[in-house]
Each structure stands twice: as structure tokens, then as C-alpha cells.
Design an enzyme around this catalytic site. Sequence first.
Site, short mmCIF file in Angstrom:
data_model
loop_
_atom_site.label_atom_id
_atom_site.label_comp_id
_atom_site.label_asym_id
_atom_site.label_seq_id
_atom_site.Cartn_x
_atom_site.Cartn_y
_atom_site.Cartn_z
N LYS A 76 -0.47 -0.99 6.89
CA LYS A 76 0.02 0.12 7.73
C LYS A 76 -1.02 0.46 8.80
CE LYS A 76 1.86 4.84 6.99
NZ LYS A 76 2.17 5.85 5.94
N SER A 171 6.71 7.66 5.64
CA SER A 171 6.30 7.13 6.92
C SER A 171 5.87 5.67 6.91
CB SER A 171 5.15 7.98 7.45
OG SER A 171 4.03 7.89 6.58
N SER A 195 5.33 9.00 1.25
CA SER A 195 5.48 8.01 2.31
C SER A 195 5.49 6.54 1.89
CB SER A 195 4.38 8.19 3.35
OG SER A 195 4.78 9.19 4.25
N1 GLN Z 1 7.05 13.32 4.81
C1 GLN Z 1 5.78 13.91 4.45
C2 GLN Z 1 5.12 14.50 5.64
O1 GLN Z 1 5.65 14.39 6.69
C3 GLN Z 1 4.92 12.91 3.74
C4 GLN Z 1 4.15 12.06 4.64
C5 GLN Z 1 3.31 11.07 3.90
O2 GLN Z 1 3.41 10.89 2.69
N2 GLN Z 1 2.43 10.44 4.68
O3 GLN Z 1 4.08 15.08 5.56
#
Ligand code: GLN
Length: 524
Positions: A76, A171, A195
Site C-alpha cells: 500500500k 482504504s 481498512s
Molecule cells: N474508515 C476508517 C477511517 O476513515 C478507517 C481507516 C483505516 O482503517 N485506515 O478512518
Amino acid sequence: MLRASLREVSAALREGRVGATELCQRCLARVRATGFLNAYISVAEDAALRQAREAERRHRAGQPLGILDGIPVAVKDNFNTAGIETTCASNMLKGYISPYNATVVQKLLDQGAVLLGKTNLDEFAMGSGSTDGVFGPVRNPWSYSRQYKEKNPSKSPSENEDSEWVITGGSSGGSAAAVSSFTCFAALGSDTGGSTRNPAAHCGVVGLKPTYGLISRHGLIPLVNSMDVPGILTRCVDDAAVVLGLLAGHDPKDSTTIQDTFKPFELSNSIDVRKLCIGIPKEYNVPGLSSEIQALWLKAAELFKDAGAKVIEVSLPHTPYSIVCYHVLCTAEVASNMARFDGLEYGHRADMKHSTESMYAATRREGFNDVVRGRILSGNYFLLKENYENYFVKAQKVRRLIANDFVKVFASGVDILLTPTTLSDAAPYVEFIKEDNRTRSAQDDILTQAANMAGLPAISVPAALSKRGLPLGLQLVGRSFQEKQLLTVAKWFEKQVKFPVIQLEDMKSHDCSGFPHQKSVSSL
Ligand code: GLN
């Protein structure tokens, strides 16, 4: 060969049935052919081929470094990589090349893994769709599968492509899509509130969020330091265990990592399910949970019961507060983490010369999208002297209560919690972006983020296809540092559900030459 598991392809390399260079070339060709998914931000072709040739030389000499030697992987784009740009899908870091590798990246390279490139994400990993990065949204490979088309004959993406493809979740959507579309054998994601597990569920792959502190965060660009963990995406549970074994353990550069040495494990094929107690948290039956996920969850509980496990309903009473609590803690940490991106220390600098203050402001306006700016504003508000006790300190106390709920349930004899990973199958892109990112993330994380606040290990395992022909995942949550038990149970579960392989024959018809930004970089 591209459809093989990591362990299978590793055996093929060892036995000389395929060479590391040929394997790498095939994966790179696959990356090109699936460029329209927008899974990769950078592809390190030359460096990958060089690494593959070295692996091949070691294999020929009978001296492979281990199971990962010669295996193509992806990372990532919020992990630092020396020689490949690390952008966090943000204008702020476009062009940024880190002078060092994140510990996990270095460990992969030290094991001989071949790093194909960096995968797409929501800007700074804030989001749950992989739709909010500056390089554009990631498309879910299942939108182009035979399974999806059979169920939605009128929604053939080739006829009406832009309105019908579905999101990957996020994400770490780029990593999930990269694994699910057979471009690589494992990928790293990050998991702060879900994510890794969320896109894994939507893309039909395995997504592991290890216990906080088991894997080093050094070189992972922080979102919420107290919750971030590197995540692992693979096509089966066994492969996740392999990668975990190679990455876990103490890192002197991350003081939150465990001090003990971590012993890698092999997952056994047989477990005595009768000795297990599976907890079904009643608060996870949240409004908005789709009826087909609900039914799947029940069916999975039955499966454990039929195999002789004790399956009981449990209560995690503070679950309803987790979204708000996460929001306060997340944005507070974001506000302080993002302070370093000021145009002087790292990244983008606006061309604004009349005062330092106006330069800061312009830099941050140009560098960050409105999601990131919104979180910085909220976080700074919660941290104001007059608000600190009422918001930040209170949220920390609630976080403790949420964590204690899990402690109590595990102390009562429950071994593993079984929950859905997401509320429904993946939404079509056009539907998903109708709502603002904050509302969406808050809804989407409800089933995953408590594990981050409690630091617990959790894994999403693909379990079935929805009525629309899209993957549905279920989540297993284990006790801290009990990854071996968690993954053993996950492997048993995976074997029972027999999740179908994605049928991607039709991808050829989408052979566009990739998104305009996708670049090849040559050095590493
Ligand atoms: N959706 C969550 C956020 O926007 C989790 C993001 C993540 O785990 N990086 O913070």
C-alpha cells in the site's frame, strides 16, 4: 500459475516448475492488463525484474532465502519505500521518495520478495471506499467477473461501464484488488478502523489485522498511531499465516512492538472444533445490516454449532459508542500527525511568498483533500484547552470501556467472536459517492473499528457471494496475540465455506492501457 496460492507458487519455484523472472514478467503483464482497475499507483518494473533475477540465481544455486524468495508482492502506498515514490494518494506527498524502507517492506525484501509496486488508497488512508485518493477510485475486480455479470445481465460494464462498477472498499482497496485480480500473491495494507478487513471482504480475499504491537509500524505513514497496524491481504488463510510469520516481532524502531521473539507457526489442518466457544455479539446486529449478511452470519454460527462448537450470544455493551469515540480519537491524532506537512518539513510547498503563515495555509489547502482538512479541523477542536477534558479525555475513557467489554467476554471462556465484516456487499461507485466520506466511513466501520480500539487481532474471511454475485466476508476476532488460534479457526471456516474463485475471463475486453498517472519507476 497466477491463480496459485503463495505457498503453491513458492513450491513451484523451489521445484523449478517456474522461474522467478518468468513469474515476475507474468505478474507485470497482469498488472498492465488490469490497469483499468486503478489498483496500483506506481509499478516498479525494472526493480522488480532485477529482484526476480537475483531470486532466480539463488534458486538455481539451491540457496533460496525462504518461502517468499521470488514471490511477487505489492505494498500500500502509505508504507515508505526507498526508491519508489510514497504518496498516500495525496497531492501533499506527490513526488516524495523516502530515504528508507518501512520495517515491513525491508523484511519482505530481505526474504527475497519481489516488490511489484505501490497500491492505491483513500488519501492518507482516511476512508472506507478507496474512492478518495488523488489518483482516482479503485475498481472492484468482481465488477468484471462472470459471477457478477450472470447475476446482473443488464449491468455489463462494457456497455455502461462508469455507472455499474462497484467499489473495493477501503482504504486498502488497491491491495485488495491487486490480490483478488491475481497480479500478486500477497499485499500489505494498513488497518486503523477496518481498512484491511473491509476491502478484503468486498474483494473476496482474506484480510488480517494483527494484534496492535505484533508488527512494526516504523515507516507506515501514521493515521492514528494508537490504532494503526500493518494488515495482510492474501487469497487464503494459510498464506496470511506465512506472511505474518515473516513480518511479526520486535522492532527497535517501534517501541510499541512486543519484546518477546515471535515464533512463526504452521496452521494445522485439523482442529477439534468441539473444544471451541464462539461468541456472537448481539450489538453487532446493527441497523443497516443487510438481510443476506444477517442470514450468512446465522448460517456460519450454525456451521460451528453443527461441528460441535459451543456457540453463545454475548454482549459488548459499549459498541454503540464506538463510532463517536473513534471519531474523536482519530481526528485528534490526525490533527497532530498532519502538523508535520507544513510545506517546510515534508512534501508539497505552495508558491506563496508574502508570509510564512500564508504559505502554510496555501500548502495545506493545495496538499490535502477536504476529508483530511475536515479531520484536522475536528481534531484541533477536540484538543482545544477548553474541550480537551470533555472530548479527548472522555473518548479515551470510553475506549477503555470498549476494550474492557472484550476482556470480559474472553475471560468468560469465549475463544473467538464471529461477526460480519461489512454491512452489505460492495456498493456501485455512483451510489457510494452520493454520501459524504465522514458519514460513509462511520457507517462502514461499525463492525471493524472496535477491534482497533481494543488492539485485538481480527480477520475477514470470504464466505459467500451475494445475490448480486459479489463477495461477502465474515469476521473472526481473537484474544490479543492469539493469532495462531484465530488463524487456525479461520482456516477451518474457510475450508467449510468453499468460497468460489473469481472468474475473470472477461477482463481481456477491458484491456485499456492503464490510468494516465500510473507510472513505471526504475530504481529501488
Ligand atoms: N474508515 C476508517 C477511517 O476513515 C478507517 C481507516 C483505516 O482503517 N485506515 O478512518
